[in-house]
Design a protein around this motif. Structure first.
Motif, PDB file in Angstrom:
ATOM      1  N   ILE A  26       0.832  -1.204   0.000  1.00  0.00           N
ATOM      2  CA  ILE A  26       0.000   0.000   0.000  1.00  0.00           C
ATOM      3  C   ILE A  26       0.869   1.258   0.000  1.00  0.00           C
ATOM      4  CG2 ILE A  26      -1.690   1.336   1.325  1.00  0.00           C
ATOM      5  CD1 ILE A  26      -2.654  -1.373   2.498  1.00  0.00           C
ATOM      6  N   GLY A  27       1.795   1.313   0.942  1.00  0.00           N
ATOM      7  CA  GLY A  27       2.626   2.506   1.103  1.00  0.00           C
ATOM      8  C   GLY A  27       3.485   2.801  -0.105  1.00  0.00           C
ATOM      9  N   GLY A  28       4.021   1.758  -0.707  1.00  0.00           N
ATOM     10  CA  GLY A  28       4.847   1.952  -1.894  1.00  0.00           C
ATOM     11  C   GLY A  28       4.072   2.630  -3.005  1.00  0.00           C
ATOM     12  N   LEU A  29       2.846   2.187  -3.226  1.00  0.00           N
ATOM     13  CA  LEU A  29       2.038   2.780  -4.292  1.00  0.00           C
ATOM     14  C   LEU A  29       1.637   4.212  -3.956  1.00  0.00           C
ATOM     15  CD1 LEU A  29       0.881   2.300  -7.059  1.00  0.00           C
ATOM     16  CD2 LEU A  29      -1.159   1.344  -5.984  1.00  0.00           C
ATOM     17  N   VAL A  30       1.309   4.469  -2.698  1.00  0.00           N
ATOM     18  CA  VAL A  30       0.951   5.829  -2.291  1.00  0.00           C
ATOM     19  C   VAL A  30       2.126   6.776  -2.518  1.00  0.00           C
ATOM     20  CG1 VAL A  30       0.388   7.301  -0.302  1.00  0.00           C
ATOM     21  CG2 VAL A  30      -0.858   5.162  -0.669  1.00  0.00           C
ATOM     22  N   VAL A  31       3.322   6.353  -2.150  1.00  0.00           N
ATOM     23  CA  VAL A  31       4.518   7.192  -2.344  1.00  0.00           C
ATOM     24  C   VAL A  31       4.760   7.450  -3.827  1.00  0.00           C
ATOM     25  CG1 VAL A  31       7.034   7.252  -2.105  1.00  0.00           C
ATOM     26  CG2 VAL A  31       5.611   6.579  -0.164  1.00  0.00           C
ATOM     27  N   ILE A  32       4.638   6.408  -4.634  1.00  0.00           N
ATOM     28  CA  ILE A  32       4.853   6.580  -6.072  1.00  0.00           C
ATOM     29  C   ILE A  32       3.844   7.566  -6.657  1.00  0.00           C
ATOM     30  CG2 ILE A  32       4.739   5.430  -8.321  1.00  0.00           C
ATOM     31  CD1 ILE A  32       5.908   2.922  -6.914  1.00  0.00           C
ATOM     32  N   ILE A  33       2.568   7.372  -6.312  1.00  0.00           N
ATOM     33  CA  ILE A  33       1.516   8.229  -6.875  1.00  0.00           C
ATOM     34  C   ILE A  33       1.623   9.666  -6.365  1.00  0.00           C
ATOM     35  CG2 ILE A  33      -0.974   8.659  -6.888  1.00  0.00           C
ATOM     36  CD1 ILE A  33      -1.354   5.584  -6.915  1.00  0.00           C
ATOM     37  N   ALA A  34       1.816   9.819  -5.072  1.00  0.00           N
ATOM     38  CA  ALA A  34       1.758  11.155  -4.472  1.00  0.00           C
ATOM     39  C   ALA A  34       3.051  11.948  -4.609  1.00  0.00           C
ATOM     40  CB  ALA A  34       1.393  11.038  -2.991  1.00  0.00           C
ATOM     41  N   ALA A  35       4.193  11.266  -4.651  1.00  0.00           N
ATOM     42  CA  ALA A  35       5.457  12.001  -4.641  1.00  0.00           C
ATOM     43  C   ALA A  35       6.319  11.758  -5.875  1.00  0.00           C
ATOM     44  CB  ALA A  35       6.255  11.643  -3.382  1.00  0.00           C
ATOM     45  N   VAL A  36       6.492  10.519  -6.247  1.00  0.00           N
ATOM     46  CA  VAL A  36       7.449  10.201  -7.307  1.00  0.00           C
ATOM     47  C   VAL A  36       6.951  10.640  -8.686  1.00  0.00           C
ATOM     48  CG1 VAL A  36       8.704   8.330  -8.461  1.00  0.00           C
ATOM     49  CG2 VAL A  36       8.445   8.305  -5.963  1.00  0.00           C
ATOM     50  N   ILE A  37       5.739  10.269  -9.045  1.00  0.00           N
ATOM     51  CA  ILE A  37       5.230  10.604 -10.386  1.00  0.00           C
ATOM     52  C   ILE A  37       5.230  12.109 -10.635  1.00  0.00           C
ATOM     53  CG2 ILE A  37       3.191  10.534 -11.901  1.00  0.00           C
ATOM     54  CD1 ILE A  37       2.666   7.698 -10.808  1.00  0.00           C
ATOM     55  N   PRO A  38       4.664  12.912  -9.732  1.00  0.00           N
ATOM     56  CA  PRO A  38       4.694  14.364  -9.994  1.00  0.00           C
ATOM     57  C   PRO A  38       6.121  14.909 -10.081  1.00  0.00           C
ATOM     58  CG  PRO A  38       3.128  13.878  -8.241  1.00  0.00           C
ATOM     59  CD  PRO A  38       3.867  12.612  -8.528  1.00  0.00           C
ATOM     60  N   ALA A  39       7.003  14.455  -9.220  1.00  0.00           N
ATOM     61  CA  ALA A  39       8.390  14.947  -9.241  1.00  0.00           C
ATOM     62  C   ALA A  39       9.087  14.567 -10.542  1.00  0.00           C
ATOM     63  CB  ALA A  39       9.164  14.403  -8.047  1.00  0.00           C
TER      64      ALA A  39
END
Length: 175
Positions: A26-39
């Motif tokens: 769960i956390g990995g996907l949340v981090v990717i969606i919320a932080a990594v993709i936009p950055a």
């Protein structure tokens, strides 16, 4: 008295492993969606960002496979423990089994079928030199990619639901 206590320790170990696996899933996907993709897209642009995110999701998918194996192993251990005389509360409930099974099915569909198809279409779009061919390739890529994104979000929701069921079950036993 030693056997129930030992079984209780094994159940606790299973709960910790399952919680960690869900945290990664769960956390990995949340981090990717919320932080990594936009950055990534704000820093690198579409083509290099797309290639970079492909590698990010490859790594995430490997972690999901490990989480699946860990959770499947703990569920098997709890089931085996019940058959060996453990307490009935150790057995995974129907909702837990259905959610976990659905998460495994969805993740497998992404990792082994639609993900590779999406990557191939992305490479085709990036490699197209003619504008009309590029448009056709991007359209095909985004059709598949939209399904993959929806499945990732679906799995996120299923994972949150599974976590809630596990917490409710744990709290019920403790109260």
């Amino acid at each position: 008295m030693g056997e129930p206590r030992a079984f209780s320790k094994r159940l606790l170990l299973c709960a910790v492993i399952e919680s960690l696996a869900l945290a990664v899933w769960i956390g990995g996907l949340v981090v990717i969606i919320a932080a990594v993709i936009p950055a990534v897209f704000n820093s690198l642009g579409m083509e290099p960002g797309g290639r970079f995110l492909t590698r990010v999701f490859d790594g995430y998918n490997r972690l999901v496979l490990v989480a699946m194996a860990a959770m499947g192993g703990t569920i098997a251990a709890r089931t085996w423990g019940l058959q060996a005389g453990g307490p009935p509360g150790a057995l995974p409930g129907r909702a837990e089994a259905i959610l976990f099974g659905t998460m495994v099915l969805v993740a497998s569909l992404i990792i082994f079928v639609l993900g590779p198809q999406s990557i191939a279409l992305q490479e085709e779009a990036f490699g197209a030199r003619d504008e009309s061919a590029q448009k056709v390739a991007y359209d095909a890529f985004f059709r598949v990619h939209m399904i993959v994104r929806a499945l990732y979000i679906m799995n996120l929701g299923l994972g949150i639901g599974l976590l809630a069921i596990k917490l409710k079950s744990f709290l019920r036993k403790e109260l």
